[in-house]
Design an enzyme around this catalytic site. Structure first.
Site, PDB file in Angstrom:
ATOM      1  N   PRO A 121       0.811  -1.215   0.000  1.00  0.00           N
ATOM      2  CA  PRO A 121       0.000   0.000   0.000  1.00  0.00           C
ATOM      3  C   PRO A 121       0.850   1.274   0.000  1.00  0.00           C
ATOM      4  CG  PRO A 121      -0.759  -1.565   1.656  1.00  0.00           C
ATOM      5  CD  PRO A 121       0.568  -2.048   1.177  1.00  0.00           C
ATOM      6  N   GLU A 122       0.582   2.151  -0.962  1.00  0.00           N
ATOM      7  CA  GLU A 122       1.200   3.477  -0.985  1.00  0.00           C
ATOM      8  C   GLU A 122       0.069   4.488  -1.134  1.00  0.00           C
ATOM      9  OE1 GLU A 122       4.831   3.812  -3.209  1.00  0.00           O
ATOM     10  OE2 GLU A 122       5.364   1.722  -2.861  1.00  0.00           O
ATOM     11  N   ARG A 142      15.020  -0.481   3.878  1.00  0.00           N
ATOM     12  CA  ARG A 142      14.050  -0.849   2.857  1.00  0.00           C
ATOM     13  C   ARG A 142      14.782  -1.223   1.585  1.00  0.00           C
ATOM     14  NH1 ARG A 142       8.922   1.047   3.569  1.00  0.00           N
ATOM     15  NH2 ARG A 142       8.466  -0.386   1.867  1.00  0.00           N
ATOM     16  N   LYS A 186      -0.658   7.998   3.715  1.00  0.00           N
ATOM     17  CA  LYS A 186      -0.906   6.563   3.848  1.00  0.00           C
ATOM     18  C   LYS A 186      -1.886   6.250   4.977  1.00  0.00           C
ATOM     19  CE  LYS A 186       3.717   5.316   2.190  1.00  0.00           C
ATOM     20  NZ  LYS A 186       4.913   4.489   2.471  1.00  0.00           N
TER      21      LYS A 186
END
Length: 287
Positions: free
Chosen positions: A2-3, A250, A51
């Site tokens: 999800p972004e 990340r 978000k």
């Protein structure tokens, strides 16, 4: 993953299913909200902020949720059996007479006064898909720490809200800059913010994310998820490495030929371990 575009579409679908209707069931499955019952209150609106999702209900209350890395809200007809995952992953159920929204694997779920929403989203930078999008302010924040690696700065939601790991890698590739380039050396910050907004706008109506303009399943992205495979531009193997401070690393994907600069030469890339290296651990800073 999800972004901002995924959250925008999720908010729209939740709004269509819940807004203007009275809740006949409310089940919040986190310890601090276990005794909360919103039954009998109408949902007034569901809005995205970066978000974050803000579900506002009568009485001046907001149910705040965040999808994290793999959370989701599923909408189904009321009375149907939940089908978005095992029951133990359900964190929230909101139902009216026609529709039921089920939240799975939500890492953040809070109930607060609507007037106090700033306590959970006030730190965010300009929202790429928000009505008050301010590209100049986003660029200013992005460059506020000029020595910081661009990839890290893009993930920091205090700079601009909505970019996640996919768009981070894709943006750097499209701009032909290394994700390890110091943010202060970015040639044209305005071009980056404009491109970021354009990409999210182009994808917000669908859950399938496309940055190449080619909708075929194996051709939708330039570099993300393609470690060891040939660059779509030059044929050089795409690389992957962890990026970010300890505990917040990340996975970052880039082409060392198309994106010259610090970290793109191979051995000097922080955390690089060959074409398929990197672990993608951690969470977005200030998400």
């Amino acid at each position: 993953m999800p972004e901002g575009d995924t959250v925008w579409l999720t908010a729209r679908n939740l709004h269509r299913a819940l807004a203007g209707r009275t809740l006949v069931r409310s089940d919040l499955r986190v310890p601090r909200l276990a005794t909360v019952d919103l039954t009998g209150r109408a949902v007034t609106e569901v809005v995205p902020r970066g978000k974050h999702l803000l579900t506002r209900v009568e009485g001046g209350l907001t149910l705040h949720s965040h999808l994290g890395m793999d959370g989701s809200w599923r909408i189904q007809a009321t009375g149907e059996r939940p089908r978005g995952g095992p029951a133990h992953q359900i964190r929230a159920i909101l139902a009216n007479s026609g529709y039921t929204a089920v939240g799975y694997r939500l890492p953040a779920l809070d109930l607060l006064r609507t007037a106090e929403e700033h306590t959970v989203v006030g730190h965010l930078g300009p929202d790429l898909l928000g009505p008050g999008w301010d590209p100049e302010e986003a660029a200013r924040r992005l460059l506020a720490e000029p020595a910081r690696a661009l990839g890290e700065a893009l993930l920091d939601q205090r700079n601009l809200a909505g970019i996640g790991n996919v768009y981070k890698s894709e943006l750097c590739f499209l701009l032909r800059v290394s994700p390890w380039l110091p943010a202060g050396e970015l040639p044209d910050p305005g071009r980056l913010t404009a491109l970021a907004r354009r990409l999210l706008e182009a994808n917000k109506e669908r859950f399938t994310r496309i940055t190449t303009a080619d909708p075929r399943p194996e051709h939708r992205l330039w570099v993300y998820g393609r470690a060891g495979r040939p660059c779509r531009r030059c044929g050089t193997p795409v690389r992957m490495a962890d990026q970010g401070p300890g505990g917040q690393e990340r996975s970052t994907y880039w082409c060392p030929r198309c994106q010259p600069g610090p970290g793109s030469g191979g051995p000097d890339a922080p955390g690089a371990s060959g074409p398929a290296g990197g672990s993608g651990r951690g969470a977005d800073p200030s998400g």
